[in-house]
Scaffold this motif. Structure first.
Motif, PDB file in Angstrom:
ATOM      1  N   THR A 167       0.802  -1.228   0.000  1.00 32.44           N
ATOM      2  CA  THR A 167       0.000   0.000   0.000  1.00 32.44           C
ATOM      3  C   THR A 167       0.832   1.273   0.000  1.00 32.44           C
ATOM      4  OG1 THR A 167      -0.170   0.056   2.426  1.00 32.44           O
ATOM      5  CG2 THR A 167      -1.882  -1.160   1.216  1.00 32.44           C
ATOM      6  N   VAL A 168       2.114   1.192   0.356  1.00 34.72           N
ATOM      7  CA  VAL A 168       2.945   2.398   0.367  1.00 34.72           C
ATOM      8  C   VAL A 168       3.403   2.729  -1.045  1.00 34.72           C
ATOM      9  CG1 VAL A 168       3.732   2.071   2.729  1.00 34.72           C
ATOM     10  CG2 VAL A 168       5.042   1.065   0.842  1.00 34.72           C
ATOM     11  N   SER A 169       3.889   3.947  -1.221  1.00 30.71           N
ATOM     12  CA  SER A 169       4.437   4.359  -2.511  1.00 30.71           C
ATOM     13  C   SER A 169       5.704   3.569  -2.829  1.00 30.71           C
ATOM     14  CB  SER A 169       4.766   5.852  -2.472  1.00 30.71           C
ATOM     15  OG  SER A 169       5.514   6.238  -3.610  1.00 30.71           O
ATOM     16  N   PRO A 170       5.980   3.287  -4.104  1.00 32.97           N
ATOM     17  CA  PRO A 170       7.241   2.634  -4.469  1.00 32.97           C
ATOM     18  C   PRO A 170       8.455   3.484  -4.125  1.00 32.97           C
ATOM     19  CG  PRO A 170       5.671   2.565  -6.301  1.00 32.97           C
ATOM     20  CD  PRO A 170       5.110   3.503  -5.289  1.00 32.97           C
TER      21      PRO A 170
ATOM     22  N   GLU B 266       8.362   9.974  -1.824  1.00 36.75           N
ATOM     23  CA  GLU B 266       6.955  10.312  -2.051  1.00 36.75           C
ATOM     24  C   GLU B 266       6.104   9.912  -0.856  1.00 36.75           C
ATOM     25  OE1 GLU B 266       5.638  12.153  -4.368  1.00 36.75           O
ATOM     26  OE2 GLU B 266       7.648  12.433  -5.184  1.00 36.75           O
ATOM     27  N   GLN B 267       6.421   8.761  -0.260  1.00 37.16           N
ATOM     28  CA  GLN B 267       5.677   8.336   0.932  1.00 37.16           C
ATOM     29  C   GLN B 267       5.876   9.325   2.070  1.00 37.16           C
ATOM     30  OE1 GLN B 267       3.578   5.688   1.089  1.00 37.16           O
ATOM     31  NE2 GLN B 267       3.018   6.349   3.152  1.00 37.16           N
ATOM     32  N   PHE B 268       7.111   9.827   2.230  1.00 37.87           N
ATOM     33  CA  PHE B 268       7.364  10.807   3.279  1.00 37.87           C
ATOM     34  C   PHE B 268       6.595  12.103   3.011  1.00 37.87           C
ATOM     35  CE2 PHE B 268       9.617  14.341   5.218  1.00 37.87           C
ATOM     36  CZ  PHE B 268       9.756  13.892   6.528  1.00 37.87           C
ATOM     37  N   ARG B 269       6.607  12.564   1.771  1.00 44.89           N
ATOM     38  CA  ARG B 269       5.868  13.790   1.437  1.00 44.89           C
ATOM     39  C   ARG B 269       4.380  13.613   1.731  1.00 44.89           C
ATOM     40  NH1 ARG B 269       9.367  13.467  -3.249  1.00 44.89           N
ATOM     41  NH2 ARG B 269      11.060  14.990  -3.064  1.00 44.89           N
ATOM     42  N   THR B 270       3.840  12.442   1.430  1.00 44.08           N
ATOM     43  CA  THR B 270       2.427  12.178   1.714  1.00 44.08           C
ATOM     44  C   THR B 270       2.159  12.259   3.206  1.00 44.08           C
ATOM     45  OG1 THR B 270       2.149  10.775  -0.239  1.00 44.08           O
ATOM     46  CG2 THR B 270       0.589  10.450   1.562  1.00 44.08           C
TER      47      THR B 270
ATOM     48  N   GLU C 167      12.394   3.856   7.199  1.00 44.45           N
ATOM     49  CA  GLU C 167      11.326   3.025   7.768  1.00 44.45           C
ATOM     50  C   GLU C 167      10.134   3.885   8.166  1.00 44.45           C
ATOM     51  OE1 GLU C 167      10.271   0.577  11.803  1.00 44.45           O
ATOM     52  OE2 GLU C 167      12.366   0.542  11.150  1.00 44.45           O
ATOM     53  N   PHE C 168       8.940   3.406   7.845  1.00 47.09           N
ATOM     54  CA  PHE C 168       7.686   4.047   8.240  1.00 47.09           C
ATOM     55  C   PHE C 168       6.995   3.151   9.266  1.00 47.09           C
ATOM     56  CE2 PHE C 168       8.840   5.777   4.206  1.00 47.09           C
ATOM     57  CZ  PHE C 168       8.450   7.108   4.263  1.00 47.09           C
ATOM     58  N   TRP C 169       6.608   3.739  10.373  1.00 51.96           N
ATOM     59  CA  TRP C 169       6.030   3.015  11.525  1.00 51.96           C
ATOM     60  C   TRP C 169       4.674   3.601  11.852  1.00 51.96           C
ATOM     61  CZ3 TRP C 169       4.261   4.563  16.249  1.00 51.96           C
ATOM     62  CH2 TRP C 169       4.253   3.666  17.312  1.00 51.96           C
ATOM     63  N   MET C 170       3.708   2.718  12.076  1.00 50.76           N
ATOM     64  CA  MET C 170       2.377   3.158  12.488  1.00 50.76           C
ATOM     65  C   MET C 170       1.956   2.345  13.706  1.00 50.76           C
ATOM     66  SD  MET C 170      -1.136   3.348  10.235  1.00 50.76           S
ATOM     67  CE  MET C 170      -0.554   4.732   9.252  1.00 50.76           C
TER      68      MET C 170
END
Length: 231
Positions: free
Chosen positions: A29-32, A36-40, A196-199
């Motif tokens: 589901t994240v951006s490739p 871009e994922q960080f900007r989102t 790394e993106f953490w939720m």
């Protein structure tokens, strides 16, 4: 949060807020592209989080002894994450000795974190000049005034500020003035090899998605391997 003092000199935290966000993230589901994922994410949180640009910066000296502090993220360009500082500060001295750094953003209000690890490089003089001249007058004067990370006497900074104002012929009532970029001040860029993106999730079963730079891919147009990590 329950804080218990079981004995003199001890402190224990026995509970913590449980996360329950409606969203989830996964490698599918994240951006490739992690930039871009960080900007989102930054766009989504900026109305909900106080000072979302605050980030922990960790450096280490040539002996590997680490140190961390919070600085302000200023820009994400095609190569990486940019911040500005005094080039004689402890963080800059350590980056010159050991040109790697780690960044961490924690957005408590929305239960999200972003972690970055990578190599560092100095910005060009022109890049630092462009940002420096966009700063308020007080901040530009402050860059000249503070010998960052050095021991100072009580009242020394006030005296140094007066000297800087005299040096550049700045009146006390001035709202604007020409103040050149100091040669000891400028930007650093962290060129990431890992993001790394953490939720936060209930029962500490958090979502963690990591991007690893594909070895040999260009700094200007990197390729990424995306994978899920166990919490």
């Amino acid at each position: 949060m329950d804080v218990v003092i079981p004995a003199p000199g001890q402190l224990k935290v026995l509970s913590h807020h449980q996360y329950d966000p409606k969203e989830s993230i996964s490698p599918s589901t994240v951006s490739p592209n992690p930039f871009e994922q960080f900007r989102t994410w930054m766009t989504e949180v900026r109305e909900q989080v106080l000072e979302p640009e605050a980030m922990s910066l960790s450096t280490a000296n040539k002996a590997g002894v680490p140190s961390s502090r919070f600085v302000l993220f200023k820009q994400l360009d095609s190569r990486g994450f940019v911040f500005y500082t005094n080039y004689t500060s402890r963080k800059s001295r350590e980056l010159l000795e050991n040109p790697y750094a780690a960044l961490a953003f924690y957005w408590k209000e929305v239960h999200r974190q972003v972690r970055v690890v990578g190599r560092v490089e100095k910005l060009t003089h022109e890049e630092s000049e462009e940002y420096y001249q966009s700063r308020p007058l007080g901040s530009r004067l402050g860059a000249w005034t503070s010998p960052q990370s050095s021991v100072v006497e009580e009242g020394e900074l006030s005296r140094r500020l007066d000297e800087v104002k005299t040096k550049f012929a700045i009146d006390e009532s001035a709202k604007e003035a020409e103040v050149p970029l100091p040669d000891f001040w400028g930007g650093w860029r962290v060129v990431p090899d890992e993001i790394e993106f953490w939720m936060g999730k209930p029962s500490r079963l958090h979502d963690r998605v990591r991007y690893l730079r594909v070895e040999g891919s260009s700094d200007n147009s990197p390729q990424w391997k995306i994978e899920r990590l166990a919490p």
